[in-house]
Design a protein around this motif. Structure first.
Motif, PDB file in Angstrom:
ATOM      1  N   SER A   9       0.818  -1.337  -0.061  1.00  0.00           N
ATOM      2  CA  SER A   9      -0.023   0.238   0.034  1.00  0.00           C
ATOM      3  C   SER A   9       0.950   1.173  -0.075  1.00  0.00           C
ATOM      4  O   SER A   9       0.522   2.135  -0.780  1.00  0.00           O
ATOM      5  CB  SER A   9      -0.924   0.063   1.099  1.00  0.00           C
ATOM      6  OG  SER A   9      -1.851  -1.111   1.029  1.00  0.00           O
ATOM      7  N   GLU A  10       1.991   1.246   0.826  1.00  0.00           N
ATOM      8  CA  GLU A  10       2.748   2.356   0.796  1.00  0.00           C
ATOM      9  C   GLU A  10       3.665   2.552  -0.506  1.00  0.00           C
ATOM     10  O   GLU A  10       3.939   3.623  -0.709  1.00  0.00           O
ATOM     11  CB  GLU A  10       3.905   2.172   1.982  1.00  0.00           C
ATOM     12  CG  GLU A  10       4.651   3.456   2.116  1.00  0.00           C
ATOM     13  CD  GLU A  10       3.960   4.740   2.654  1.00  0.00           C
ATOM     14  OE1 GLU A  10       4.376   5.847   2.355  1.00  0.00           O
ATOM     15  OE2 GLU A  10       2.779   4.644   3.006  1.00  0.00           O
TER      16      GLU A  10
ATOM     17  N   ILE B 144       4.200   5.577  -5.915  1.00  0.00           N
ATOM     18  CA  ILE B 144       4.046   5.588  -7.201  1.00  0.00           C
ATOM     19  C   ILE B 144       3.122   6.247  -7.714  1.00  0.00           C
ATOM     20  O   ILE B 144       3.098   6.910  -8.772  1.00  0.00           O
ATOM     21  CB  ILE B 144       4.295   4.004  -7.691  1.00  0.00           C
ATOM     22  CG1 ILE B 144       5.338   3.197  -7.394  1.00  0.00           C
ATOM     23  CG2 ILE B 144       4.074   4.085  -9.235  1.00  0.00           C
ATOM     24  CD1 ILE B 144       5.293   1.941  -7.683  1.00  0.00           C
ATOM     25  N   SER B 145       2.049   6.427  -6.943  1.00  0.00           N
ATOM     26  CA  SER B 145       0.785   7.051  -7.510  1.00  0.00           C
ATOM     27  C   SER B 145       1.058   8.729  -7.898  1.00  0.00           C
ATOM     28  O   SER B 145       0.577   9.302  -8.816  1.00  0.00           O
ATOM     29  CB  SER B 145      -0.069   7.259  -6.421  1.00  0.00           C
ATOM     30  OG  SER B 145       0.034   7.959  -5.404  1.00  0.00           O
TER      31      SER B 145
ATOM     32  N   ALA C 248      -5.293  -0.884   4.709  1.00  0.00           N
ATOM     33  CA  ALA C 248      -4.277  -0.305   5.559  1.00  0.00           C
ATOM     34  C   ALA C 248      -3.758  -1.535   6.478  1.00  0.00           C
ATOM     35  O   ALA C 248      -2.812  -1.425   7.004  1.00  0.00           O
ATOM     36  CB  ALA C 248      -5.099   0.587   6.526  1.00  0.00           C
ATOM     37  N   ASN C 249      -4.408  -2.748   6.334  1.00  0.00           N
ATOM     38  CA  ASN C 249      -4.042  -3.750   7.085  1.00  0.00           C
ATOM     39  C   ASN C 249      -3.155  -4.951   6.273  1.00  0.00           C
ATOM     40  O   ASN C 249      -3.329  -6.101   6.547  1.00  0.00           O
ATOM     41  CB  ASN C 249      -5.008  -4.292   7.762  1.00  0.00           C
ATOM     42  CG  ASN C 249      -5.823  -3.448   8.860  1.00  0.00           C
ATOM     43  OD1 ASN C 249      -4.871  -2.726   9.577  1.00  0.00           O
ATOM     44  ND2 ASN C 249      -6.810  -3.301   9.053  1.00  0.00           N
ATOM     45  N   LEU C 250      -2.685  -4.630   5.077  1.00  0.00           N
ATOM     46  CA  LEU C 250      -2.030  -5.667   4.300  1.00  0.00           C
ATOM     47  C   LEU C 250      -0.990  -6.159   5.045  1.00  0.00           C
ATOM     48  O   LEU C 250      -0.074  -5.141   5.455  1.00  0.00           O
ATOM     49  CB  LEU C 250      -1.793  -5.066   2.932  1.00  0.00           C
ATOM     50  CG  LEU C 250      -3.080  -5.023   1.775  1.00  0.00           C
ATOM     51  CD1 LEU C 250      -2.282  -4.477   0.477  1.00  0.00           C
ATOM     52  CD2 LEU C 250      -3.578  -6.249   1.699  1.00  0.00           C
ATOM     53  N   PRO C 251      -0.702  -7.536   5.049  1.00  0.00           N
ATOM     54  CA  PRO C 251       0.810  -7.985   5.629  1.00  0.00           C
ATOM     55  C   PRO C 251       1.734  -7.393   4.731  1.00  0.00           C
ATOM     56  O   PRO C 251       1.588  -7.569   3.541  1.00  0.00           O
ATOM     57  CB  PRO C 251       0.432  -9.201   5.664  1.00  0.00           C
ATOM     58  CG  PRO C 251      -0.576  -9.639   4.753  1.00  0.00           C
ATOM     59  CD  PRO C 251      -1.313  -8.520   4.568  1.00  0.00           C
ATOM     60  N   ALA C 252       3.037  -7.366   5.207  1.00  0.00           N
ATOM     61  CA  ALA C 252       4.212  -6.939   4.575  1.00  0.00           C
ATOM     62  C   ALA C 252       4.622  -8.347   3.753  1.00  0.00           C
ATOM     63  O   ALA C 252       4.195  -9.393   4.056  1.00  0.00           O
ATOM     64  CB  ALA C 252       5.214  -6.341   5.221  1.00  0.00           C
ATOM     65  N   ILE C 253       5.092  -7.999   2.509  1.00  0.00           N
ATOM     66  CA  ILE C 253       5.729  -9.247   1.799  1.00  0.00           C
ATOM     67  C   ILE C 253       7.366  -8.901   1.789  1.00  0.00           C
ATOM     68  O   ILE C 253       7.888  -7.978   1.972  1.00  0.00           O
ATOM     69  CB  ILE C 253       5.084  -9.227   0.502  1.00  0.00           C
ATOM     70  CG1 ILE C 253       5.520  -7.980  -0.308  1.00  0.00           C
ATOM     71  CG2 ILE C 253       3.727  -9.435   0.253  1.00  0.00           C
ATOM     72  CD1 ILE C 253       5.073  -8.024  -1.774  1.00  0.00           C
TER      73      ILE C 253
END
Length: 539
Positions: free
Chosen positions: A507-508, A513-514, A533-538
């Protein structure tokens, strides 16, 4: 009656006269006349019989195939029957009164003269002789004669010689002797053992080569048969064939091992034929036995070689085929493409090839067929029995002129997997090439980014914080940083860098890039982000 009348009656043929004044003499006269009549009749019969026998004798003499001659003690010809002309060409008149010894061959005259002298002293005796006599045409003819001494017979008074022409018989006998001599010479010189057997199969004659081979003394055939010398494993089979041939009266052939004088067994081939007489009955068996041990050993070696060759062909990973001059399959080895031999015999080789490869293969095969000894290799697709197309690598060589082969020899193997691996390798090489290209570009691009980032950072540091261009310049710096990250990944893919894994918040990343996207798209386009906002990091 008067005397003149009586005389006239006698002259007229009367046998007797009886006077009326002397009738008492009538009975004796009649009785005498009856006796005379009977005697006259008997005489006529005797004469008739003699004439009949004379005619029979003359016919016998004149029609006989043998000739008859009457000669005196000095061999002068007193009489010759008409058959003389048929036998010697002379008419009876031509040789009447001739000296018979002068007509004989010079080598036979003295012998015949001695025989005649001996015969002349033995009344009623007969003797046989075979001599050569000059024919009227000048040739010498063999004559067989039987001479009988009838010199003292008053009705004959000569030596009676019955003779016939035996020239053809003598020639036949000479031919027979010559044939026997040739046969004896043949029997001693030919490599085969010649033999004859009696109708019941018992030994009659065996040529000397049998005795040389077996070590038996000459004449041993009377106490030994060839079966005595046959290998125990072959005796029963050979005897069975022999008995069956005798029973059926037919020729027969058999192979068997025969024992030599040194105890070694060698292979023989025997063929026996029946010899029949004029009545069709078998009078002898004639046979020849030939040593074929060398041939049998060669055949055994050939079989062993063929078995070895067959094992190599049938257990090879490659396929093997023989093709004639028209491209027709004559033989097929192990089923490399799923086809068995019977399914491929008579099939044209090119009919199994992929249409796109067929013409090229036809041209190559045509070149091979026109050049004895020429060999070629080719890769083409051919139909598998399951219907799929398989890549095949084949090698063909023209051995049509080789008498042991008389075909085009084709070796082939399925290279479908190898082709697939080659394509994969080619793809890998392409990727490696792309990686090398990408690495070179990334390396050069990274150098460019270094200048961009350095200069943008220096300008950004020099601008006041309230400068309206500061935001745009900050986007340049951030984009350069992202581009540098991409070049690092490209260098790592190309093998010229290393991968660095780190935790990223997608998300960040999208928010960063946006800002670039907003500047790249027209003002009429709005960019709205829907981010969790709660996506886990990869990593």
């Amino acid at each position: 009656i008067v005397d003149e009348a009586a005389v006239a009656a006698i002259k007229g043929g009367a046998s007797d006269i009886v006077m009326k004044q002397n009738l008492a003499g009538l009975l004796p006269v009649v009785q005498r006349e009856l006796r005379d009549s009977e005697l006259r009749s008997l005489g006529k019969n005797v004469v008739h019989e003699l004439q009949k026998r004379e005619r029979q004798f003359r016919n016998l003499i004149e029609k006989s195939s043998d000739a008859i001659a009457l000669i005196d003690a000095s061999a002068e010809i007193l009489y010759a029957s008409p058959s003389t002309e048929r036998v010697l060409g002379y008419s009876p008149e031509e040789i009447h009164g001739k000296q018979g010894l002068e007509m004989l061959h010079p080598e036979d005259r003295e012998t015949m003269r001695v025989l005649l002298v001996e015969l002349a002293g033995k009344a009623g005796q007969a003797t046989n002789a075979q001599v050569r006599v000059r024919h009227k045409d000048g040739s010498w003819r063999w004559i067989e004669a039987v001479a009988t001494n009838l010199l003292e017979d008053p009705d004959v008074g000569a030596i009676v010689a019955n003779y016939r022409d035996i020239t053809e018989r003598k020639e036949f006998e000479q031919q027979l002797r010559d044939s026997e001599a040739r046969y004896a010479l043949l029997a001693e010189t030919v490599p085969s053992v010649l033999f004859t057997d009696l109708p019941d199969g018992s030994a009659d004659y065996i040529s000397p080569r049998f005795h040389k081979f077996t070590g038996l003394p000459d004449g041993g055939a009377a106490s030994h048969t060839w079966l005595d010398m046959v290998h125990p494993s072959d005796v029963e089979r050979t005897r069975r064939e022999w008995v069956r041939a005798i029973r059926q009266g037919r020729a027969f052939e058999v192979e068997f091992r025969l024992r030599r004088a040194d105890g070694e067994y060698r292979w023989f081939f025997s063929r026996t034929l029946p010899m029949r007489g004029a009545d069709g009955k078998i009078i002898r068996w004639f046979g020849a036995a030939t040593d074929i041990d060398d041939r049998k050993r060669a055949e055994e070696k050939l079989r062993a070689s063929e078995e070895k060759f067959r094992a190599l062909i049938e257990n090879s990973s490659d396929g093997f085929a023989l093709v004639d001059g028209d491209g027709i399959v004559l033989y097929l080895g192990r089923p490399v493409l799923g086809h068995v031999t019977n399914e491929m015999l008579g099939v044209r080789l090119t009919d199994l090839v992929h249409p796109d490869d067929r013409e090229d293969l036809k041209e190559k095969l045509q070149e091979v067929m026109q050049n004895p000894g020429l060999g070629i290799t080719a890769q083409y697709r051919t139909r598998h029995k399951d219907g799929s197309w398989r890549w095949v690598e084949g090698a063909a060589k023209n051995l049509l002129d080789n008498p042991s082969v008389q075909a085009i020899v084709v070796n082939y193997r399925d290279i479908t997997e190898r082709r697939r691996m080659e394509e994969q390798l080619l793809q890998t090489q392409k990727l490696e090439s792309l990686g090398l290209l990408a690495g070179g570009i990334a390396h050069d691009f990274n150098n460019l980014l270094t200048g961009i980032m350095g200069n943008a950072s220096m300008v950004l540091e020099a601008l006041p914080r309230d400068n309206p261009n500061r935001s745009a310049l900050l986007d340049v710096v951030n984009a350069s940083v992202r581009a540098a990250d991409l070049t690092h990944q490209m260098l790592a893919f190309a093998g010229k860098g290393r991968f660095v894994t780190q935790s990223i918040d997608l998300s960040e990343l999208v928010r960063e890039i946006s800002s670039l996207i907003e500047r790249a798209v027209p003002k009429s386009v709005q960019v709205r982000l829907k981010l969790d906002a709660n996506l886990p990091a990869i990593e």
